[in-house]
Design a protein around this motif. Structure first.
Motif, PDB file in Angstrom:
ATOM      1  N   HIS A 107     -10.959   1.195   5.447  1.00 40.71           N
ATOM      2  CA  HIS A 107     -10.022   0.591   6.258  1.00 40.71           C
ATOM      3  C   HIS A 107     -11.471  -0.117   6.682  1.00 40.71           C
ATOM      4  N   PRO A 108     -10.943  -1.445   7.147  1.00 36.12           N
ATOM      5  CA  PRO A 108     -11.892  -2.512   7.967  1.00 36.12           C
ATOM      6  C   PRO A 108     -12.713  -1.825   8.932  1.00 36.12           C
ATOM      7  N   ASP A 159      -6.937  -4.675  -8.192  1.00 29.79           N
ATOM      8  CA  ASP A 159      -5.239  -4.165  -7.531  1.00 29.79           C
ATOM      9  C   ASP A 159      -5.242  -6.600  -7.460  1.00 29.79           C
ATOM     10  N   MET A 196      -8.667 -12.361  -4.820  1.00 24.61           N
ATOM     11  CA  MET A 196      -8.920 -11.296  -2.900  1.00 24.61           C
ATOM     12  C   MET A 196      -9.569 -10.946  -2.767  1.00 24.61           C
ATOM     13  N   LEU A 226     -11.154  -8.551  -0.165  1.00 27.32           N
ATOM     14  CA  LEU A 226     -11.042  -7.085   0.289  1.00 27.32           C
ATOM     15  C   LEU A 226     -10.463  -7.115   1.819  1.00 27.32           C
ATOM     16  N   LYS A 227      -9.696  -6.612   2.225  1.00 24.21           N
ATOM     17  CA  LYS A 227      -9.270  -6.655   3.620  1.00 24.21           C
ATOM     18  C   LYS A 227     -10.609  -6.223   4.434  1.00 24.21           C
ATOM     19  N   CYS A 228     -11.562  -5.453   4.288  1.00 25.00           N
ATOM     20  CA  CYS A 228     -12.430  -4.233   4.994  1.00 25.00           C
ATOM     21  C   CYS A 228     -13.415  -5.688   5.531  1.00 25.00           C
ATOM     22  N   LEU A 246     -12.771  -8.750   5.897  1.00 29.96           N
ATOM     23  CA  LEU A 246     -11.974  -9.921   6.214  1.00 29.96           C
ATOM     24  C   LEU A 246     -11.977 -10.984   7.699  1.00 29.96           C
ATOM     25  N   CYS A 247     -13.341  -9.631   8.227  1.00 35.24           N
ATOM     26  CA  CYS A 247     -12.722  -8.942   9.831  1.00 35.24           C
ATOM     27  C   CYS A 247     -14.471  -9.040  10.035  1.00 35.24           C
ATOM     28  N   THR A 274     -16.763 -13.361   6.745  1.00 36.24           N
ATOM     29  CA  THR A 274     -16.048 -14.245   5.870  1.00 36.24           C
ATOM     30  C   THR A 274     -17.367 -15.709   5.864  1.00 36.24           C
TER      31      THR A 274
END
Length: 157
Positions: free
Chosen positions: A48-49, A71, A141, A143-145, A147-148, A152
């Motif tokens: 999780h981020p 994925d 993509m 990874l979601k972790c 993106l915050c 980026t």
């Protein structure tokens, strides 16, 4: 396997075996030319981020997300045939030779169409030295972790 000999700390040159003149670690696992300096944790999941930030980013602790690319659409889609058909007209930066040298020109202005590169990279000493081209980015993509927290800003535009 970790080789006992390491890089010459004064000159930065690789140790060479006196019997055959081949650098220590040649044709061996990456990093085997010197003793291991530490361990990198490998996870079979993407955290999780918040967990990534607290456990790895703030602590400046390296981590590997094993299998995370599986994925991504790119992992499933990107074959030479697919790339040639869908993105063959996209311009990419290319170079000759294994040693990166962004000043060396391979084709006019150091660029080629991705389709032309795909037609030649298996039989020529050419390499794509470019970011993922803009039209292809939806399939690769982040990874979601990542993106915050401002991560980026470190990615190529």
């Amino acid at each position: 396997f970790i080789a006992e000999a390491g890089a010459d700390e004064t000159s930065g040159a690789a140790d060479v075996d006196a019997t055959d003149g081949i650098p220590v670690g040649h044709k061996m696992k990456l990093g085997s030319h010197r003793p291991m300096e530490g361990r990198v944790e490998g996870l079979d999941y993407v955290p999780h981020p918040i967990d990534f930030y607290e456990q790895y980013s703030v602590a400046s602790t390296p981590v590997i997300f094993k299998g995370a690319a599986k994925d991504m659409p790119a992992f499933k889609l990107w074959t030479d045939k697919y790339l040639r058909e869908k993105y063959g007209d996209v311009e990419v930066a290319v170079e000759a030779g294994k040693k990166e040298n962004r000043t060396r020109v391979v084709l006019e202005e150091g660029s080629a169409l991705l389709g032309d590169f795909l037609d030649n990279y298996n039989t020529s000493d050419i390499y794509m030295v470019d970011d993922v081209p803009q039209p292809m980015r939806d399939e690769a993509m982040i990874l979601k972790c990542l993106l915050c927290g401002g991560y980026t800003r470190y990615f190529s535009a």
